[in-house]
Design a protein around this motif. Structure first.
Motif, PDB file in Angstrom:
ATOM      1  N   PRO A  21      14.759  -1.324   4.421  1.00 56.34           N
ATOM      2  CA  PRO A  21      15.544  -0.805   3.298  1.00 56.34           C
ATOM      3  C   PRO A  21      14.746   0.192   2.455  1.00 56.34           C
ATOM      4  O   PRO A  21      13.526   0.091   2.308  1.00 56.34           O
ATOM      5  CB  PRO A  21      15.886  -2.064   2.494  1.00 56.34           C
ATOM      6  CG  PRO A  21      15.838  -3.178   3.489  1.00 56.34           C
ATOM      7  CD  PRO A  21      14.736  -2.814   4.437  1.00 56.34           C
ATOM      8  N   SER A  22      15.468   1.151   1.874  1.00 60.17           N
ATOM      9  CA  SER A  22      14.866   2.110   0.952  1.00 60.17           C
ATOM     10  C   SER A  22      14.637   1.455  -0.397  1.00 60.17           C
ATOM     11  O   SER A  22      15.152   0.372  -0.691  1.00 60.17           O
ATOM     12  CB  SER A  22      15.787   3.326   0.790  1.00 60.17           C
ATOM     13  OG  SER A  22      16.023   3.956   2.029  1.00 60.17           O
ATOM     14  N   LEU A  23      13.883   2.122  -1.235  1.00 59.99           N
ATOM     15  CA  LEU A  23      13.659   1.649  -2.599  1.00 59.99           C
ATOM     16  C   LEU A  23      15.008   1.521  -3.313  1.00 59.99           C
ATOM     17  O   LEU A  23      15.769   2.497  -3.367  1.00 59.99           O
ATOM     18  CB  LEU A  23      12.759   2.633  -3.342  1.00 59.99           C
ATOM     19  CG  LEU A  23      12.382   2.283  -4.783  1.00 59.99           C
ATOM     20  CD1 LEU A  23      11.408   1.120  -4.809  1.00 59.99           C
ATOM     21  CD2 LEU A  23      11.766   3.508  -5.479  1.00 59.99           C
ATOM     22  N   PRO A  24      15.320   0.350  -3.865  1.00 53.70           N
ATOM     23  CA  PRO A  24      16.641   0.158  -4.460  1.00 53.70           C
ATOM     24  C   PRO A  24      16.748   0.602  -5.916  1.00 53.70           C
ATOM     25  O   PRO A  24      17.804   0.461  -6.527  1.00 53.70           O
ATOM     26  CB  PRO A  24      16.845  -1.361  -4.347  1.00 53.70           C
ATOM     27  CG  PRO A  24      15.475  -1.934  -4.410  1.00 53.70           C
ATOM     28  CD  PRO A  24      14.568  -0.922  -3.767  1.00 53.70           C
ATOM     29  N   GLY A  25      15.704   1.140  -6.481  1.00 50.45           N
ATOM     30  CA  GLY A  25      15.730   1.553  -7.875  1.00 50.45           C
ATOM     31  C   GLY A  25      14.340   1.448  -8.472  1.00 50.45           C
ATOM     32  O   GLY A  25      13.353   1.230  -7.763  1.00 50.45           O
ATOM     33  N   GLY A 201       2.912 -10.458   2.027  1.00 47.30           N
ATOM     34  CA  GLY A 201       3.647 -10.302   0.776  1.00 47.30           C
ATOM     35  C   GLY A 201       3.813  -8.884   0.289  1.00 47.30           C
ATOM     36  O   GLY A 201       4.375  -8.658  -0.795  1.00 47.30           O
ATOM     37  N   VAL A 202       3.342  -7.900   1.047  1.00 47.30           N
ATOM     38  CA  VAL A 202       3.500  -6.492   0.673  1.00 47.30           C
ATOM     39  C   VAL A 202       4.928  -6.049   0.992  1.00 47.30           C
ATOM     40  O   VAL A 202       5.492  -6.439   2.018  1.00 47.30           O
ATOM     41  CB  VAL A 202       2.490  -5.615   1.432  1.00 47.30           C
ATOM     42  CG1 VAL A 202       2.732  -4.135   1.160  1.00 47.30           C
ATOM     43  CG2 VAL A 202       1.058  -6.018   1.060  1.00 47.30           C
ATOM     44  N   THR A 203       5.509  -5.226   0.129  1.00 49.36           N
ATOM     45  CA  THR A 203       6.846  -4.688   0.372  1.00 49.36           C
ATOM     46  C   THR A 203       6.747  -3.241   0.833  1.00 49.36           C
ATOM     47  O   THR A 203       6.091  -2.415   0.175  1.00 49.36           O
ATOM     48  CB  THR A 203       7.715  -4.751  -0.895  1.00 49.36           C
ATOM     49  OG1 THR A 203       7.763  -6.099  -1.368  1.00 49.36           O
ATOM     50  CG2 THR A 203       9.129  -4.275  -0.603  1.00 49.36           C
ATOM     51  N   ILE A 204       7.375  -2.936   1.975  1.00 46.08           N
ATOM     52  CA  ILE A 204       7.415  -1.577   2.507  1.00 46.08           C
ATOM     53  C   ILE A 204       8.828  -1.036   2.334  1.00 46.08           C
ATOM     54  O   ILE A 204       9.794  -1.642   2.804  1.00 46.08           O
ATOM     55  CB  ILE A 204       7.019  -1.540   3.995  1.00 46.08           C
ATOM     56  CG1 ILE A 204       5.625  -2.137   4.213  1.00 46.08           C
ATOM     57  CG2 ILE A 204       7.079  -0.106   4.532  1.00 46.08           C
ATOM     58  CD1 ILE A 204       5.240  -2.293   5.674  1.00 46.08           C
ATOM     59  N   TYR A 205       8.945   0.086   1.650  1.00 46.57           N
ATOM     60  CA  TYR A 205      10.236   0.763   1.492  1.00 46.57           C
ATOM     61  C   TYR A 205      10.234   1.996   2.390  1.00 46.57           C
ATOM     62  O   TYR A 205       9.435   2.921   2.184  1.00 46.57           O
ATOM     63  CB  TYR A 205      10.458   1.174   0.040  1.00 46.57           C
ATOM     64  CG  TYR A 205      10.519   0.014  -0.928  1.00 46.57           C
ATOM     65  CD1 TYR A 205      11.648  -0.799  -1.002  1.00 46.57           C
ATOM     66  CD2 TYR A 205       9.446  -0.266  -1.782  1.00 46.57           C
ATOM     67  CE1 TYR A 205      11.708  -1.867  -1.899  1.00 46.57           C
ATOM     68  CE2 TYR A 205       9.499  -1.321  -2.682  1.00 46.57           C
ATOM     69  CZ  TYR A 205      10.631  -2.119  -2.731  1.00 46.57           C
ATOM     70  OH  TYR A 205      10.691  -3.168  -3.619  1.00 46.57           O
ATOM     71  N   VAL A 236       7.244   8.985  -7.744  1.00 45.96           N
ATOM     72  CA  VAL A 236       8.624   9.413  -7.943  1.00 45.96           C
ATOM     73  C   VAL A 236       9.313   9.566  -6.593  1.00 45.96           C
ATOM     74  O   VAL A 236       8.755  10.164  -5.660  1.00 45.96           O
ATOM     75  CB  VAL A 236       8.675  10.749  -8.703  1.00 45.96           C
ATOM     76  CG1 VAL A 236      10.124  11.191  -8.942  1.00 45.96           C
ATOM     77  CG2 VAL A 236       7.915  10.646 -10.025  1.00 45.96           C
ATOM     78  N   THR A 237      10.503   9.014  -6.455  1.00 51.56           N
ATOM     79  CA  THR A 237      11.312   9.147  -5.248  1.00 51.56           C
ATOM     80  C   THR A 237      12.745   9.487  -5.660  1.00 51.56           C
ATOM     81  O   THR A 237      13.115   9.349  -6.840  1.00 51.56           O
ATOM     82  CB  THR A 237      11.330   7.842  -4.428  1.00 51.56           C
ATOM     83  OG1 THR A 237      12.310   6.950  -4.963  1.00 51.56           O
ATOM     84  CG2 THR A 237       9.976   7.145  -4.422  1.00 51.56           C
ATOM     85  N   PRO A 238      13.600   9.913  -4.729  1.00 50.94           N
ATOM     86  CA  PRO A 238      15.001  10.164  -5.072  1.00 50.94           C
ATOM     87  C   PRO A 238      15.759   8.913  -5.491  1.00 50.94           C
ATOM     88  O   PRO A 238      16.835   9.013  -6.086  1.00 50.94           O
ATOM     89  CB  PRO A 238      15.581  10.735  -3.763  1.00 50.94           C
ATOM     90  CG  PRO A 238      14.417  11.246  -3.002  1.00 50.94           C
ATOM     91  CD  PRO A 238      13.295  10.306  -3.345  1.00 50.94           C
ATOM     92  N   PHE A 239      15.212   7.734  -5.190  1.00 50.05           N
ATOM     93  CA  PHE A 239      15.925   6.483  -5.447  1.00 50.05           C
ATOM     94  C   PHE A 239      15.406   5.733  -6.662  1.00 50.05           C
ATOM     95  O   PHE A 239      15.947   4.683  -7.014  1.00 50.05           O
ATOM     96  CB  PHE A 239      15.831   5.573  -4.217  1.00 50.05           C
ATOM     97  CG  PHE A 239      16.207   6.263  -2.943  1.00 50.05           C
ATOM     98  CD1 PHE A 239      17.486   6.762  -2.749  1.00 50.05           C
ATOM     99  CD2 PHE A 239      15.273   6.433  -1.931  1.00 50.05           C
ATOM    100  CE1 PHE A 239      17.835   7.411  -1.583  1.00 50.05           C
ATOM    101  CE2 PHE A 239      15.614   7.084  -0.756  1.00 50.05           C
ATOM    102  CZ  PHE A 239      16.899   7.577  -0.579  1.00 50.05           C
TER     103      PHE A 239
END
Length: 470
Positions: A21-25, A201-205, A236-239
């Motif tokens: 999943p992409s960064l949700p916010g 426990g690392v999150t990859i977007y 900074v990302t578009p999401f």
């Protein structure tokens, strides 16, 4: 996007390459990493092991391993773009010896982690063989061994018979061998590493391009040694935005796409081809029984390996640098370079069957610092590593371990290595950058042709090498 079509390696991974999943916010983290290649993932891996309480987010424009980590030649080597002798001249002999030992040890560390994490990356530590196939190349081989003596490089000068016993290429006059290199399936390594960091426990977007990195202004460290206080950094990302105490730039050949990064690392393209699986009779005649990696002492670099399924995967430089440090998918493939690589491969190995198929062609950008000196560092909440010039499979692991120590505030032998905190000069503005880099590529290509005719070392190539700080 058909991610399996990115390279031969990506077509043979052990997962379906479905994007995470992409960064949700907007998010908060302790550490945010831009880039899910080797550098970013090794950094996340060692950070999470050092401090499981850290909130670590990794942001990736495409999927883990999309860049050089899933496209390279599969050399997990102890190579460094700056020679040991040059490091000794810049930083002192003791620093050069420490750097060499750390690089040598890194090869085994990558193998150790792959085994510990159950990553089936076709690991084979057969060493690396650089062939000398002309009198000029043989002179360079002898000079390299002599120059590195006493610095821990562990290089062996081989006779023509000794080198040919390992690799029966054409025209072999000698060679240099080192045990500090392993052949790997690079995409399996990076994809397995991504799964390993998630287990920690690392999150990859994924499918989350970073459009800007803003360093923070860290205040005094907390009692536990972690950064604290001050203004937080931002990715900074578009999401959405990820705010963190430490921002890590791990973008290598794609660094030029970030604001302010166009002159930091020049993206030079390296392209590869892979044959169909070759018959046992070819390998009986050719060698590479230990799956040694292979190259020679030409100026315009070539590199190859015998894959686990019996192919030759072979690559090299020769693609042009693109104006303005442009990085585009269409630059990944150049029919002229692919044809040249195929011709070079057949020149090296006349025993190749006449009807052998080249089943895969691919390429991608690598990162080159102006002084050809890779670096790693942390300052004011901004961490970076890169400038590997194509030698990043192993070096990125050393970078990840070093960044983990720097970020957690540990003073170790790694944080005292001479590449830590090194600042390379910025590349020249355009059009000087375009003119200079492509002139250098031309010089190196013509130098090889001239040496083949004359048998004497090229003065033009030696001069260009000095201009680069070699």
């Amino acid at each position: 996007m058909d991610y399996r079509g990115v390279s031969f390696w990506m077509s043979g991974v052990d997962d379906d390459l479905t994007p995470r999943p992409s960064l949700p916010g907007d998010r908060d983290a302790d550490v945010v990493v831009a880039g899910a290649g080797y550098t970013g993932l090794w950094t996340a891996y060692y950070l999470a092991r050092a401090d499981p309480s850290l909130r670590i987010a990794v942001l990736e424009k495409e999927i883990a391993g999309y860049g050089a980590s899933g496209r390279n030649g599969g050399w997990c080597s102890a190579l460094f773009p700056t020679s040991d002798a040059s490091i000794a001249r810049r930083h002192g002999r003791d620093a050069a010896v420490a750097m060499r030992q750390a690089l040598n040890d890194t090869v085994d560390e990558v193998g150790r982690v792959a085994a510990a994490e159950g990553i089936d990356c076709h690991w084979a530590k057969g060493g690396s063989l650089t062939l000398a196939r002309s009198p000029a190349q043989l002179a360079r081989a002898r000079a390299e061994v002599a120059e590195a003596a006493g610095l821990g490089a562990d290089l062996s000068l081989l006779s023509a018979a000794e080198a040919s016993a390992r690799c029966a290429a054409s025209g072999v006059l000698g060679g240099v061998w080192t045990p500090h290199c392993a052949t790997v399936h690079p995409a399996r390594l990076v994809r397995g590493l991504a799964r390993a960091v998630e287990r920690l426990g690392v999150t990859i977007y994924e499918r989350t391009p970073v459009t800007a990195l803003t360093p923070g202004r860290a205040g005094p460290r907390r009692d536990d040694g972690r950064p604290g206080g001050g203004r937080r950094g931002v990715a900074v990302t578009p999401f959405g935005r990820v705010r963190a105490d430490v921002v890590v730039r791990a973008t290598e050949g794609y660094t030029a796409t970030l604001p302010g990064g166009r002159r930091a690392l020049a993206p030079l393209y390296s392209l590869m081809i892979a044959t169909e699986p070759l018959p046992a009779s070819f390998w009986e005649r050719t060698g590479l029984a230990a799956r040694e990696t292979i190259s020679d002492y030409r100026h315009l670099i070539v590199y190859g390996q015998r894959t686990a399924d019996g192919r030759l995967a072979f690559g090299g430089r020769g693609a042009p640098y693109h104006f303005g440090s442009a990085v585009r998918p269409e630059f990944d493939r150049d029919p002229r370079v692919f044809a040249s690589l195929a011709a070079t491969l057949r020149d090296l190995f006349p025993a190749l069957p006449d009807d052998v198929d080249i089943t895969h062609t691919w390429g991608g950008p690598l990162g080159v610092a102006r002084d050809w000196h890779a670096s790693v560092g942390l300052a004011h909440g901004f961490a970076w590593a890169g400038g590997y010039v194509g030698d990043g499979v192993g070096t990125s692991n050393l970078a990840g371990r070093t960044l983990a120590d720097l970020i957690t505030g540990e003073s170790t032998a790694l944080t005292r290595l001479p590449w830590v905190g090194h600042r390379s000069p910025r590349w020249e503005p355009e059009p000087l950058r375009w003119l200079g880099v492509n002139a250098g590529l031309t010089v190196m290509g013509t130098a090889d042709a001239a040496e083949s005719r004359s048998g004497r070392p090229s003065r033009r190539a030696a001069l260009f090498d000095r201009l680069l700080g070699g």
